[in-house]
Each structure stands twice: as C-alpha cells, then as structure tokens.
Design a protein around this motif. Structure first.
Motif, PDB file in Angstrom:
ATOM      1  N   GLY A  70      -0.363  -7.559  -2.921  1.00 18.48           N
ATOM      2  CA  GLY A  70       0.346  -7.961  -3.927  1.00 18.48           C
ATOM      3  C   GLY A  70       0.066  -9.439  -4.334  1.00 18.48           C
ATOM      4  N   TYR A  73      -3.727  -9.490  -5.646  1.00 17.28           N
ATOM      5  CA  TYR A  73      -3.670  -8.806  -7.020  1.00 17.28           C
ATOM      6  C   TYR A  73      -3.405  -9.607  -7.968  1.00 17.28           C
ATOM      7  CZ  TYR A  73      -1.902  -5.960 -10.807  1.00 17.28           C
ATOM      8  OH  TYR A  73      -1.558  -5.641 -12.249  1.00 17.28           O
ATOM      9  N   LEU A  74      -2.406 -10.728  -7.732  1.00 13.15           N
ATOM     10  CA  LEU A  74      -1.591 -11.505  -8.425  1.00 13.15           C
ATOM     11  C   LEU A  74      -2.558 -12.951  -8.621  1.00 13.15           C
ATOM     12  CD1 LEU A  74       0.597 -12.081 -10.482  1.00 13.15           C
ATOM     13  CD2 LEU A  74       1.911 -13.052  -8.577  1.00 13.15           C
ATOM     14  N   ARG A 290      -6.324  -4.301  -8.612  1.00 17.49           N
ATOM     15  CA  ARG A 290      -6.389  -4.888  -9.780  1.00 17.49           C
ATOM     16  C   ARG A 290      -7.591  -4.600 -10.869  1.00 17.49           C
ATOM     17  NH1 ARG A 290      -4.468 -10.171 -11.659  1.00 17.49           N
ATOM     18  NH2 ARG A 290      -4.686 -10.254 -13.909  1.00 17.49           N
ATOM     19  N   LEU A 298       2.010  -6.752 -13.879  1.00 12.70           N
ATOM     20  CA  LEU A 298       2.447  -8.186 -14.174  1.00 12.70           C
ATOM     21  C   LEU A 298       3.504  -8.225 -15.013  1.00 12.70           C
ATOM     22  CD1 LEU A 298      -0.980  -9.735 -14.511  1.00 12.70           C
ATOM     23  CD2 LEU A 298       0.243  -9.277 -12.274  1.00 12.70           C
ATOM     24  N   GLN A 304       4.297  -7.114  -8.435  1.00 14.54           N
ATOM     25  CA  GLN A 304       2.709  -6.748  -7.911  1.00 14.54           C
ATOM     26  C   GLN A 304       2.698  -6.246  -6.561  1.00 14.54           C
ATOM     27  OE1 GLN A 304       4.412  -9.718  -8.523  1.00 14.54           O
ATOM     28  NE2 GLN A 304       4.296 -10.839  -6.540  1.00 14.54           N
ATOM     29  N   ILE A 307       1.692  -2.467  -5.717  1.00 16.52           N
ATOM     30  CA  ILE A 307       0.456  -2.150  -5.941  1.00 16.52           C
ATOM     31  C   ILE A 307      -0.071  -0.933  -5.245  1.00 16.52           C
ATOM     32  CG2 ILE A 307      -0.364  -3.935  -4.431  1.00 16.52           C
ATOM     33  CD1 ILE A 307      -3.153  -4.135  -5.901  1.00 16.52           C
TER      34      ILE A 307
END
Length: 439
Positions: A70, A73-74, A290, A298, A304, A307
């Motif tokens: 996460g 991803y963020l 992502r 988001l 997140q 995920i």
C-alpha cells in the motif's frame, strides 16, 4: 467487494480448520510433557525448515501483504528501502546473532526468554532487569498485536462487509485457541504452513496481474513514482528498519529454540531466500497494483492498504481468491500468535514467577501464562478498535520500540564482554523512552 461468496468462505474456513487442527495435534502429542520450556521454547527442538519459515512468517506480518504494498502503491518506488533494510537485517541476524544467542542462552542457566537470558548473562540476583523488560514487552506487543488484529478487521470488512470489530474478535479467538492448546510448537508449525501460503500468494498475484495488464492497459503513473532516490529520508528511514531486527523478541526466541548449530546454517539459507522473495513480491504487488488499478484506492485515507485484496478479487475465481485472502490471515496470525506467546512468557516467567510467586508449580505457571495470553489479546483488540493509524504505522512504532530498547543490548551482550548490568538498564530505558517520545 463487500459480500464474500461461498467459495471464498469455504477456503477461509478450511484455513481456520488447519491452524486449529495443528493446535489440537500438539496438545495431544505434548500433553505429558507440559512445562515452561516445552510450552515457551518447544524443548529447543525446532528443525531448520520450521525455524526459518517460522521466524520469517512471524516477522512478515500483514504489513508485507497490505502495509508495504500500500505504501509503494501510494508513494512510489522510494519506499523499497524498507525492504532493502529488512533483508540486510535478516541476513545479519542469522549470521551474527542466531548461533551465539542459541549457544549463550543455554550457558546462561538454560534461559527460555530474552529477559531471563539478559539477567543470567549479567549474573544478576536482582530481578529488576526481567521486570523492566516484561513491562516493555507488554506495552510494545499490545501495539504490535493491534496492527495484526486491525489488519484482520480491514480484511473481513472489505471482503464480506462484516463489522471490523466483529472480525477482530473472531480472529483473536481462533489465535487464542491454538496458542492455548499447543504453545510454542503449535505456533511454529502453524507459522511454517502460513509461511508457505504467504510465499505462494505473494508470488502468484503480481505475476497474474502483470499478464492481465496486456489486455487491461497500464494506468498513468504519477510524476516521480519510479525515482528510488527522490528522498534521502526515505533511504535512511528504510535502511534503519534493518537495525530493528536485532531487538525483536518473537524472532530472537526462534534462534533460541533451534535444535542444533547445524540446523541454524540450514535455517539461515532458507530464511534469507524466503525473505528476499517475499519482499520482492511485496514490491511487485505495490507497483503492479498501481498499474492495474490506477488511482482507484486513493479516494479514502488508508484505503491503499487494501490493494492486495482488490487485486485478488478482480483477478481470480472465488475459491482461489479465498485461498489468497487466507494468506493475509496467515500473515496476521503468524505474527500475532508469536507476539502473544512471547508476551505471556515474559509476564509469567519474568514477572509472576520471579516477583510474585517464586514457589509456583509448573501447572500454576502454565495456567497463568494462558491467562496472560488472553489478557494481552483483549488489550490489543481494544487498541485495534480505537485507533486511526495505518497498519504500517502501528508496526513501525512497535518495530522501532523493540529495536531501540533491545537491539543494541542484545548485540553488546553477545559480542562485548564489558557490557554490564547498569548498561543493560540504561539501554532498555533510554532506547524505549526515546522511541516513545519520538513517535
């Protein structure tokens, strides 16, 4: 998402049956060998494979399937330095700490807990060191266990729509059952199966996601996403995670429980490969997630960290998805059970037995330890249901707390002859207080 199918429920219930079955097996197998050493350290009989995967699985909690992916991803590739730091820490701990700690814990009056080892190492008749250590264990492990229990709530709430609080209570109850029944052996063997499940899930999900991107299309990545060197703070902070490895009691106690020095060498190779593959796969989940899901997670703060759940639900048939979702339960339980058992051992042996009831019988101590497991579990559930931190945030507080309070002291006690009792007190208190104030 929101209502689990029968296929997912069947897979999850089969997983629950497996871990409870392991607890029942060791309860009947070891029922005539009950004692603190057997319950808390498995009689120092762990083989190479079990020791390696148990240490890895108890280390890599739900954050490796939710928190770390996460974060990547963020924020982007800059967060991979956490993985680099942990890999270095893993290798160094198995090379430098594991052999000496197993050997010296036996020499130190056959110590079965880290506080007991430290007290015996410094030939101290005063039990203050054990008591202070036990207090730190309880405080930090309640936070650490809360991260795992919180992850379980997130999982079931996202997948089934079940109340997060209800899910936390159910998962905690199942963990308590097999810890109560089988102790250290049950925890380590369930960790072994959980480690295998986690590894398979970590590898397969991002590979399938990458193949599906061909027909799905790649989402546009934000500026700077691929820059691993964008922030020196991310680099220093990520590498610093590796230093915490030397002070994690639930990992160190695995080193003490290995059957022989030869098994340590085998465990070291297995553990290094397992951690390398697991951390690499966690990075792949964050990146491929992502690319596959875009910015869809988001919208809500903390979302997140779902995920992996979102990817699995979109990619696999329901029963297979249920198996992969069970991998999150494996990550949660493999860490929470270890934390509860180590905390109980500290409270029972290092506080109750030494301070309150020195004359307590083995049977009494066993029941006290089980009561301690339940008490810590209840506190962790209360923390988990009344906090706003992310899973990775809770883990970072706990990881830093143990790393700063016990990491330098364990290293010094094993490698520096001039380390003394006063230094041990200072190390635990200063390290723990600095981490608490910093957080």
């Amino acid at each position: 998402m929101g209502t689990a199918s029968s296929g997912e429920w069947i897979a999850i219930l089969l997983y629950f049956a497996l871990v409870i079955g392991v607890g029942v097996y060791f309860f009947f197998r070891d029922r005539h060998q009950e004692g603190e050493k057997e319950y808390f350290l498995g009689g120092r009989s762990m083989g190479g494979w079990v020791a390696a995967l148990s240490a890895g699985a108890s280390d890599m909690s739900a954050w490796v399937l939710m928190g770390l992916p996460g974060s990547i991803y963020l924020y982007g590739i800059g967060k991979v330095w956490i993985s680099v730091g942990l890999l270095i820490g893993t290798v160094c701990a198995w090379i430098f700490v594991a052999p000496r700690l197993r050997r010296y814990s036996i020499r130190a009056n056959d110590s079965i807990t880290i506080p007991q080892f430290l007290t015996n190492r410094f030939l101290s008749k005063n039990k203050g060191l054990q008591i202070i250590s036990a207090i730190v264990f309880v405080v930090v492990y309640c936070i650490y266990s809360a991260s795992s229990i919180s992850a379980c709530g997130t999982l079931f709430n996202t997948v089934t729509g079940m109340s997060a609080k209800t899910a936390m209570i159910i998962a905690t109850a199942i963990i308590l059952v097999y810890v109560f029944l089988g102790g250290f052996n049950a925890v380590c063997w369930t960790d072994f199966f959980q480690g295998m499940l986690m590894l398979g899930a970590l590898l397969i999900a991002p590979i399938f996601a990458a193949f599906m991107l061909k027909g799905h299309g790649v989402s546009e990545m934000p500026a700077g996403y691929w820059n691993a060197f964008a922030s020196w703070k991310d680099i220093v902070s990520g590498l610093g995670w590796g230093l915490g490895y030397f002070g994690q009691p639930h990992i160190l106690v695995r080193f003490m429980g290995i059957s022989s020095p030869q098994a340590i060498k085998k465990s070291r190779r297995i553990a290094t490969v397992w951690v390398l593959i697991s951390l690499t796969a966690a990075i792949m989940i964050g990146v491929s997630g992502r690319m596959f899901l875009g910015d869809g997670l988001l919208l809500n703060d903390g979302n997140q960290e779902t995920i992996y759940i979102s990817m699995v639900a979109k990619i696999f048939p329901v029963f297979i998805a249920g198996i992969f979702l069970s991998a999150i339960l494996a990550a949660i339980m493999s860490t929470a059970d270890s934390q509860l058992l180590v905390t109980a051992s500290a409270l029972t042996e290092d506080f109750y037995h030494n301070k309150i009831r020195p004359q307590a019988t083995e049977k009494e101590l066993m029941w006290v330890s089980r009561g301690c497991v339940m008490a810590v579990a209840i506190i962790a559930v209360l923390i988990a249901t009344n906090q706003n931190s992310t899973i990775l945030g809770l883990v970072s507080y706990a990881w830093g707390g143990f790393g700063s309070a016990f990491g330098p002291l364990v290293l010094c006690s094993l490698f520096w002859k001039r380390t003394n009792k006063q230094g041990a007190y200072a190390g635990i208190l200063v390290g723990g207080i600095v981490d608490l104030v910093w957080a």
